[in-house]
Design a protein around this motif. Structure first.
Motif, PDB file in Angstrom:
ATOM      1  N   TYR A  29       0.853  -1.186   0.000  1.00 11.81           N
ATOM      2  CA  TYR A  29       0.000   0.000   0.000  1.00 11.81           C
ATOM      3  C   TYR A  29       0.889   1.237   0.000  1.00 11.81           C
ATOM      4  CZ  TYR A  29      -3.793  -3.152   1.283  1.00 11.81           C
ATOM      5  OH  TYR A  29      -4.725  -4.166   1.288  1.00 11.81           O
ATOM      6  N   LEU A  30       0.622   2.159  -0.930  1.00 13.40           N
ATOM      7  CA  LEU A  30       1.397   3.398  -1.002  1.00 13.40           C
ATOM      8  C   LEU A  30       0.570   4.493  -1.629  1.00 13.40           C
ATOM      9  CD1 LEU A  30       2.017   3.205  -4.191  1.00 13.40           C
ATOM     10  CD2 LEU A  30       4.059   2.034  -3.477  1.00 13.40           C
ATOM     11  N   LYS A  31       1.150   5.689  -1.661  1.00 11.60           N
ATOM     12  CA  LYS A  31       0.480   6.834  -2.276  1.00 11.60           C
ATOM     13  C   LYS A  31       1.430   7.495  -3.266  1.00 11.60           C
ATOM     14  CE  LYS A  31      -2.622   8.090   1.492  1.00 11.60           C
ATOM     15  NZ  LYS A  31      -3.218   9.208   2.234  1.00 11.60           N
ATOM     16  N   GLN A  32       0.854   8.136  -4.262  1.00  9.37           N
ATOM     17  CA  GLN A  32       1.651   8.889  -5.218  1.00  9.37           C
ATOM     18  C   GLN A  32       2.013  10.241  -4.611  1.00  9.37           C
ATOM     19  OE1 GLN A  32       0.223   9.016  -9.276  1.00  9.37           O
ATOM     20  NE2 GLN A  32      -0.972   7.154  -8.930  1.00  9.37           N
ATOM     21  N   GLU A  33       3.281  10.577  -4.723  1.00  8.60           N
ATOM     22  CA  GLU A  33       3.795  11.840  -4.194  1.00  8.60           C
ATOM     23  C   GLU A  33       2.963  13.036  -4.659  1.00  8.60           C
ATOM     24  OE1 GLU A  33       6.182  14.670  -2.418  1.00  8.60           O
ATOM     25  OE2 GLU A  33       6.789  12.578  -2.322  1.00  8.60           O
ATOM     26  N   CYS A  34       2.541  13.026  -5.919  1.00 12.35           N
ATOM     27  CA  CYS A  34       1.825  14.168  -6.491  1.00 12.35           C
ATOM     28  C   CYS A  34       0.477  14.431  -5.819  1.00 12.35           C
ATOM     29  CB  CYS A  34       1.661  14.013  -7.999  1.00 12.35           C
ATOM     30  SG  CYS A  34       0.677  12.576  -8.483  1.00 12.35           S
ATOM     31  N   PHE A  35      -0.070  13.466  -5.063  1.00 11.31           N
ATOM     32  CA  PHE A  35      -1.357  13.649  -4.403  1.00 11.31           C
ATOM     33  C   PHE A  35      -1.232  14.096  -2.945  1.00 11.31           C
ATOM     34  CE2 PHE A  35      -2.824  10.391  -7.647  1.00 11.31           C
ATOM     35  CZ  PHE A  35      -3.360  11.355  -8.478  1.00 11.31           C
ATOM     36  N   ILE A  36      -0.008  14.279  -2.460  1.00 14.54           N
ATOM     37  CA  ILE A  36       0.208  14.746  -1.088  1.00 14.54           C
ATOM     38  C   ILE A  36       0.393  16.257  -1.133  1.00 14.54           C
ATOM     39  CG2 ILE A  36       1.625  14.551   0.999  1.00 14.54           C
ATOM     40  CD1 ILE A  36       0.228  11.920   0.179  1.00 14.54           C
ATOM     41  N   PRO A  37      -0.490  17.023  -0.497  1.00 12.69           N
ATOM     42  CA  PRO A  37      -0.340  18.484  -0.527  1.00 12.69           C
ATOM     43  C   PRO A  37       1.031  18.917   0.001  1.00 12.69           C
ATOM     44  CG  PRO A  37      -2.459  17.872   0.419  1.00 12.69           C
ATOM     45  CD  PRO A  37      -1.668  16.607   0.276  1.00 12.69           C
ATOM     46  N   PRO A  38       1.667  19.883  -0.644  1.00 11.22           N
ATOM     47  CA  PRO A  38       2.994  20.338  -0.209  1.00 11.22           C
ATOM     48  C   PRO A  38       3.024  20.833   1.235  1.00 11.22           C
ATOM     49  CG  PRO A  38       2.423  21.296  -2.340  1.00 11.22           C
ATOM     50  CD  PRO A  38       1.210  20.584  -1.843  1.00 11.22           C
ATOM     51  N   SER A  39       1.900  21.296   1.757  1.00  9.94           N
ATOM     52  CA  SER A  39       1.843  21.813   3.128  1.00  9.94           C
ATOM     53  C   SER A  39       1.765  20.706   4.189  1.00  9.94           C
ATOM     54  CB  SER A  39       0.645  22.744   3.278  1.00  9.94           C
ATOM     55  OG  SER A  39      -0.556  22.035   3.022  1.00  9.94           O
ATOM     56  N   THR A  40       1.637  19.449   3.762  1.00  7.03           N
ATOM     57  CA  THR A  40       1.512  18.340   4.704  1.00  7.03           C
ATOM     58  C   THR A  40       2.812  18.154   5.484  1.00  7.03           C
ATOM     59  OG1 THR A  40      -0.033  17.207   3.234  1.00  7.03           O
ATOM     60  CG2 THR A  40       1.026  15.862   4.927  1.00  7.03           C
ATOM     61  N   GLN A  41       2.689  18.091   6.812  1.00  6.02           N
ATOM     62  CA  GLN A  41       3.846  17.840   7.675  1.00  6.02           C
ATOM     63  C   GLN A  41       4.450  16.488   7.319  1.00  6.02           C
ATOM     64  OE1 GLN A  41       3.288  18.170  12.040  1.00  6.02           O
ATOM     65  NE2 GLN A  41       4.162  16.127  12.135  1.00  6.02           N
ATOM     66  N   ARG A  42       5.784  16.428   7.222  1.00  2.00           N
ATOM     67  CA  ARG A  42       6.476  15.181   6.898  1.00  2.00           C
ATOM     68  C   ARG A  42       7.639  14.973   7.851  1.00  2.00           C
ATOM     69  NH1 ARG A  42       6.727  14.467   0.459  1.00  2.00           N
ATOM     70  NH2 ARG A  42       4.810  15.561  -0.012  1.00  2.00           N
ATOM     71  N   ILE A  43       7.749  13.765   8.352  1.00  2.00           N
ATOM     72  CA  ILE A  43       8.919  13.357   9.118  1.00  2.00           C
ATOM     73  C   ILE A  43       9.571  12.240   8.317  1.00  2.00           C
ATOM     74  CG2 ILE A  43       9.766  12.319  11.254  1.00  2.00           C
ATOM     75  CD1 ILE A  43       7.294  13.574  12.647  1.00  2.00           C
TER      76      ILE A  43
END
Length: 142
Positions: free
Chosen positions: A108-122
């Motif tokens: 299970y994964l997600k495409q990078e292009c569908f993650i809003p740039p403002s989403t916090q990432r660690i």
């Protein structure tokens, strides 16, 4: 039976293990290619993003699963929904033996292009560990 590679909350001892009714395959496994594994948003939800090529060889667990197992996990991961994951095939390798085998598995994964740039990432991380679950909160469909 199919093989499913899990790297986050579906692993044994992690928050959504109760949804994973597959049979664990012995050994230690990681993705053959490098992928970015991040903890996303305020709930620090583990997520592998595509495309491959950056990040780490992600470490996880391998399970034999039947159609019913996959249906339960597909509901949790919201397959087909706008903010849900995709289930695709990738190659993983066993790395706890000298001549580790390569296997084609679902993940299970997600495409990078569908993650809003403002989403916090660690991250990116190589492995989702027990200490990462301290702030985990996400309610999928179980």
């Amino acid at each position: 039976m199919s093989l499913l590679f899990v790297y986050g909350s579906l692993k044994q001892g992690f928050p959504n293990e109760h949804v994973n009714t597959g049979r664990r395959v012995a050994g230690q496994y990681r993705t053959r290619e490098r992928y970015p594994l991040y903890l996303l948003g305020e709930g620090e939800v583990p997520c592998v993003l595509t495309p491959a090529g950056s990040g780490h060889q992600v470490i996880g667990e391998l399970y034999e699963v039947n159609d019913g197992d996959l249906q339960r996990m597909d509901r949790l991961e919201r397959i087909g929904e706008p903010q849900g994951y995709e289930r695709i095939e990738i190659t993983v390798e066993r790395f706890d033996v000298a001549a580790g085998e390569a296997l084609s598995v679902f993940v299970y994964l997600k495409q990078e292009c569908f993650i809003p740039p403002s989403t916090q990432r660690i991250g990116p991380l190589a492995e989702y560990r027990a200490e990462h679950t301290a702030r985990f909160h996400w309610i999928g469909a179980a």
